[in-house]
Design a protein around this motif. Structure first.
Motif, PDB file in Angstrom:
ATOM      1  N   GLU A 248      43.876  48.119  30.370  1.00 29.14           N
ATOM      2  CA  GLU A 248      44.657  48.953  29.478  1.00 29.14           C
ATOM      3  C   GLU A 248      46.059  49.183  30.033  1.00 29.14           C
ATOM      4  OE1 GLU A 248      43.971  50.280  26.509  1.00 29.14           O
ATOM      5  OE2 GLU A 248      42.089  49.199  26.401  1.00 29.14           O
ATOM      6  N   ILE A 249      46.956  49.621  29.154  1.00 28.33           N
ATOM      7  CA  ILE A 249      48.312  49.956  29.563  1.00 28.33           C
ATOM      8  C   ILE A 249      48.282  51.312  30.262  1.00 28.33           C
ATOM      9  CG2 ILE A 249      50.644  50.415  28.747  1.00 28.33           C
ATOM     10  CD1 ILE A 249      50.061  48.598  26.384  1.00 28.33           C
ATOM     11  N   PRO A 250      48.777  51.421  31.501  1.00 27.07           N
ATOM     12  CA  PRO A 250      48.707  52.703  32.207  1.00 27.07           C
ATOM     13  C   PRO A 250      49.670  53.718  31.624  1.00 27.07           C
ATOM     14  CG  PRO A 250      49.953  51.119  33.484  1.00 27.07           C
ATOM     15  CD  PRO A 250      49.407  50.370  32.301  1.00 27.07           C
ATOM     16  N   GLY A 251      49.305  55.005  31.741  1.00 26.41           N
ATOM     17  CA  GLY A 251      50.172  56.094  31.323  1.00 26.41           C
ATOM     18  C   GLY A 251      50.994  56.608  32.500  1.00 26.41           C
ATOM     19  N   LEU A 252      51.764  57.671  32.237  1.00 26.37           N
ATOM     20  CA  LEU A 252      52.665  58.220  33.244  1.00 26.37           C
ATOM     21  C   LEU A 252      52.515  59.734  33.272  1.00 26.37           C
ATOM     22  CD1 LEU A 252      55.122  57.600  35.199  1.00 26.37           C
ATOM     23  CD2 LEU A 252      56.567  58.265  33.283  1.00 26.37           C
ATOM     24  N   LYS A 253      52.405  60.298  34.463  1.00 31.30           N
ATOM     25  CA  LYS A 253      52.365  61.742  34.665  1.00 31.30           C
ATOM     26  C   LYS A 253      53.606  62.153  35.425  1.00 31.30           C
ATOM     27  CE  LYS A 253      49.551  65.474  36.644  1.00 31.30           C
ATOM     28  NZ  LYS A 253      48.331  65.780  37.407  1.00 31.30           N
ATOM     29  N   LEU A 254      54.472  62.939  34.773  1.00 29.75           N
ATOM     30  CA  LEU A 254      55.746  63.362  35.341  1.00 29.75           C
ATOM     31  C   LEU A 254      55.645  64.846  35.693  1.00 29.75           C
ATOM     32  CD1 LEU A 254      58.534  62.091  35.897  1.00 29.75           C
ATOM     33  CD2 LEU A 254      59.280  62.968  33.702  1.00 29.75           C
ATOM     34  N   THR A 255      55.681  65.166  36.980  1.00 26.35           N
ATOM     35  CA  THR A 255      55.501  66.532  37.465  1.00 26.35           C
ATOM     36  C   THR A 255      56.843  67.099  37.911  1.00 26.35           C
ATOM     37  OG1 THR A 255      53.310  65.881  38.275  1.00 26.35           O
ATOM     38  CG2 THR A 255      54.162  67.984  39.025  1.00 26.35           C
TER      39      THR A 255
END
Length: 533
Positions: A291-298
């Motif tokens: 799958e296409i990975p997501g992004l977590k922006l903290t």
């Protein structure tokens, strides 16, 4: 070789001819020496004639052998010559075509009967009108994906558009089949501030050819078209987002934010490998099971000095694919948008102009507004702090303002008189900051209260009460007030009388009382007048 219906070896035939010639020559020599049967010897002329006849006869036999041998060899070589035949290539003409794209030595008679590139104007309009009718008829029998935002037909060409993803021009006539779709032009709408992402011409043509082949064998060609191009656009969007996030972490937001790649199959922050669909080295579409990975922006990484509850995680924004395979942005906690009338904020990203920094700043601004709004409601319920509508005021963006999320949004709380304290949130660190107006408090006192507030040791209400209690009496500035109820008038009048009594008991207070007495008398007269009315 066949002789008299029988097959005879060529060498046996040569041997027989040689033997016959030898016998004839032997008989001729015998006749020349001994004469004929009657004993008569031939004359010299007769001997020459007999010798010439012998030579001619032998010559005819040998020629026959050579002709027969040659015929046999040609018969067997015939097929080999056909296989060995090689065409003569026109190398100069080929070089001219490659270099100039045309051929200048074409005979005039052939040029005159060549096919024209366009139809005459009188024939062109009816032909396009007929083609448009066929295209519309074909569209009625074709399933159109619901995600298609715009579809139109003009001059026999279908324009298929999905906002923020792609635009395709199609018509009928793939490989001369009027029931199959042919792609005329393909354009990607995914882009950044610098413009849309461009595919190389060769790769764009290869992608179009591959799509045409897949559409030709599919019962729902437009679904195939949308699925493949949508996955390609999603891959480009996520790649662009990750690239911009890396630039932010290495640039102006360095040490302030961090990002992690996440996969849909696991919420533990594992990094995905590849995308579901991609263009290979040969410009052919390739599929993978990942799958296409997501992004977590903290952001607001300092969890100990942000005024939050102990142990609470840092806020973050998730950018990932939803169940409908659309890119979505989700904040880790509930936030309110100040530009939409204090409704829940909806974070989105413009795929045609991807800007991760703008999304980050908007999320931070909404989070800042949410925190200040909660404090505003808490302080308005506190009777010690809020005695009037202007005692606690939230100043910031309005609905008719432009989306300048960098604009400061602060909470102003009345100290005493016309003096105010200002509470704000630093957009980069998430820390509270406190300011006092008119210099009514030393900066060191304000910073101590600010530090305790950021560490979570005191509440915002306690912080403002401490600041108010630390205001020196000499810096109090009285203000004329208009009250809406009798109880508030009585409370303020009692406070003034108590202040007068307190000042009269101090030596320094007596001096201040003499200085402030005219203003106090005027305010007290106004309050008593309100009580009288």
């Amino acid at each position: 070789m066949e002789v008299g219906g029988e097959t005879v070896e060529f060498m046996a035939l040569v041997q027989r001819v040689a033997e016959e010639s030898y016998l004839s020559l032997k008989e001729l020599m015998k006749k020349s020496l001994k004469g004929d049967e009657l004993g008569r010897k031939p004359s010299y002329d007769e001997m020459k004639i007999d010798l010439l006849r012998f030579i001619d006869k032998t010559r005819q036999h040998l020629l026959g052998l050579y002709v027969t041998r040659a015929a046999d060899l040609l018969f067997f070589v015939h097929k080999e010559l056909q296989h060995a035949a090689h065409p003569i290539h026109d190398i100069p003409s080929a070089i001219e075509v490659f270099r100039t794209g045309g051929y200048s030595r074409l005979p005039k008679c052939i040029e005159d009967i060549g096919i024209k590139s366009t139809l005459p104007e009188a024939e062109l309009k009816p032909a396009l009108k007929k083609l448009s009718t066929l295209v519309r008829s074909k569209l009625l029998d074709t399933v159109i994906p619901k995600e298609v935002s715009n579809i139109s037909v003009s001059d026999g060409i279908v324009t298929l558009r999905v906002d923020g993803e792609f635009k395709v021009l199609l018509t009928l006539g793939y490989r001369c089949h009027l029931h199959l779709w042919r792609i005329l032009h393909l354009e990607l709408l995914v882009g950044e501030k610098t413009g849309p992402i461009k595919l190389e011409t060769s790769r764009r043509y290869a992608l179009g050819d591959d799509l045409e082949r897949r559409m030709a064998v599919s019962e729902n060609p437009f679904n195939i078209l949308y699925t493949i191009l949508h996955e390609l656009c999603v891959m480009l969007v996520m790649d662009t987002i990750v690239k911009q996030a890396k630039i932010l972490c290495q640039g102006r937001w360095r040490d302030v934010i961090r990002f992690n790649l996440i996969s849909d199959s696991s919420q533990t922050g594992e990094i995905g490998g590849k995308t579901m669909i991609q263009l290979g080295q040969d410009s052919e579409l390739q599929f993978s099971g990942l799958e296409i990975p997501g992004l977590k922006l903290t952001y607001w990484l300092d969890t100990e000095n942000g005024g939050r509850e102990p142990g609470s995680p840092a806020p973050f924004v998730r950018i990932e694919l939803g169940p409908d395979r659309q890119v979505r942005c989700v904040h880790g906690s509930f936030i309110v948008d100040p530009l939409t009338g204090n409704k829940e904020a909806t974070l989105t990203i413009d795929q045609s102009c991807i800007d991760v920094e703008k999304l980050l700043v908007r999320a931070i601004a909404c989070n800042r507004h949410t925190r200040l709004l909660e404090i505003h409601e808490e302080l308005r319920r506190n009777a010690e702090i809020c005695c009037g509508p202007e005692d606690v005021v939230l100043l910031g963006m309005k609905e008719d303002d432009t989306e300048d999320y960098y604009a400061d949004e602060v909470l102003k709380v009345r100290g005493k008189g016309n003096s105010y304290f200002t509470l704000g949130v630093n957009i980069r660190s998430g820390h509270f900051f406190l300011l006092s107006s008119n210099g009514i408090l030393d900066r060191s006192v304000v910073l101590r209260v600010e530090d305790r507030l950021n560490k979570g040791l005191i509440s915002p209400a306690s912080a403002f009460l401490r600041l108010r209690n630390n205001i020196p009496i000499s810096r109090m500035v009285y203000r004329p007030m208009v009250f809406s109820s009798l109880s508030k008038c009585l409370a303020v009048a009692a406070e003034l009388l108590f202040s007068l009594y307190f000042l009269s008991q101090l030596c320094l207070g007596r001096l201040l009382l003499l200085l402030l007495l005219p203003q106090i008398v005027l305010d007290l007269s106004g309050y008593l007048l309100v009580l009288w009315l």
